[in-house]
Design an enzyme around this catalytic site. Sequence first.
Site: not given
Ligand SMILES: *Cc1c(COP(=O)(O)O)cnc(C)c1O
Length: 426
Positions: A271, A273-274, A309, A341
Site C-alpha cells: 500500500e 502512497g508516497r 512537511r 503567523c
Molecule cells: C500512510 C500509510 C501508508 C502509505 O505510506 P507511504 O509512506 O505514503 O507509502 C500505507 N499504509 C498505511 C496503513 C498508512 O498509514
Amino acid sequence: MPMSNEFKQRLYPILKDVIAHFDTPFHIYDETGIEKTGRALMYTFSKLHGFKEYFAVKALPNPRIMEIMRGLGFGFDCSSTPELILSRKVGARGEEIMFTSNNTTQAEFAAAFEDGGCILNLDDISLIDRLPAIPELICFRYNPGPRRTGNAIIGNPEEAKYGVSHDQILDAYRKVKKRGASRFGLHTMLVSNERDYAYMVETARMLLNIAEWISRELRIRFEFVNIGGGLGIPYLPDDPPLDLKRMGEEILGLFEGFSKKHGYAPKLYMESGRYMTGPHGVLVTTAINRKDIYRTHIGVDACMSALMRPGIYGAYHHIEVFGKDIKQHPLEKVDVVGALCENIDKFAIQRELPKIETGDVLIIQDTGAHGHAMGFNYNARLRPKELLLEKDGAVSLIRREETPADYFATLDFKQDVLRLKQPQQP
Ligand SMILES: *Cc1c(COP(=O)(O)O)cnc(C)c1O
C-alpha cells in the site's frame, strides 16, 4: 534526484501559459509519471501471482488521481470514512478496498461494512468483540515490538500505537476463526519514506514467518500478506533512489521459498502512497515579497497550508527558480517563507538559490504525496488548487482553491444551546 527531467520537459515549456491561465499557487501532478511508476511497480512483482497495490488514499486523496490508480488496476488503502466514500465514488468495491484504521469508532466500522464492504484490517485484538459482524475475510495489523526496529518517521514498533502485539497475534486469529472467519490476511507497516529496500525485504520475510507459524498452529492458510507502504523517494538531489528491482527479486525469492515448502504462497499486497505520486507533483508559487533583515526572506504566495512537511518534519523539498539556472545565476542564501503567523512556516531555510526577484516563480518539488492532503487551515490560510498535467498535454483543474466561504461553511449551523438548571441553593 527530485523532479525528473521528463516531468520538467513536459511542464516547463508550458508553465508560463499554465500560470497565465490558472494563476499561482497550485500543485500540479504528472499523469504520465504516475502511470510510469505504477507500471514499474507492477512489472517488478509480475511474477507473483495476484500481486496488488492498494494506493494509500491519504497521500493524494483526489478522485481524478484515484481514477488513474484504478486504471492501473490498483485498489485503495483507507483509514477513515471519507476515504472509504472517495474510494467507492471512483468505483472501487469490496476487496479492492483495504480498511486499515486505528483507534476506530463504531461509525467507521459501520461505514466499512456498507456498500459491499471491504477488507477489514484490524488494529487490535479487542476490536474483534466490537465489530458489527465477523466478516469471512479478515486481516490483522501485526506489530513486532522489540523484534524489529522501525525508521525515523514511524519510530520503534515497541513505542508505536499501531498493530497487534506478538503475544496477542495468534489468539487474534484463533478468535476470529472460532467466530466463523475462513479467509485470512496479515499486514504490517513498519517504516515510512525508507529508501533502503532491505527493510521491505525483511518485512516480507517476517510476515511470511508469522504466517507460517500461525498457519501451523491454527491449520489455516493465509490468502495474502501486506507489507504496507513506506517506500521512500529521494527528496535531496544526492539521495540514491530505492532499488525496486532488487527489492522485487529478493521478495520473489522469499515467496518462491515459501511455495516450495508449503505448496502454495500467500499473495503479496502493498500500500504505497508516497512512492506512487510523491515525485510526480510540484507546488508552483510566486515570490511576492523580498525582505532583507538579519536574513533575506523570500515571501511566496503559498504557505504551510499547501505543504506541511518542511514545517512539521523539517523535511527538505528541492526548489528551483523557474528560468534561473543554478549554475548560471549568482546565488544567495535565503529563507523561503509563507504568510502564516508561525515561524515554522518556511519552505526552505538558509538555502542557496539563484537571486530571486519579486515575480519570480518557484517550483517546490516532490509535493505529490502528503502535500496538499496534509494542509490545514490554521490562521485562516486556505489551501491552493490542484492541477493535472494529462497524458495528452492538456492541463485540467482537479480541485479548486479554497475560498473564505469554505472556511466559514462550518459556521452555518442550527442553533443548539444546552442550558442546565442552576443547582438549588441549600
Ligand atoms: C500512510 C500509510 C501508508 C502509505 O505510506 P507511504 O509512506 O505514503 O507509502 C500505507 N499504509 C498505511 C496503513 C498508512 O498509514
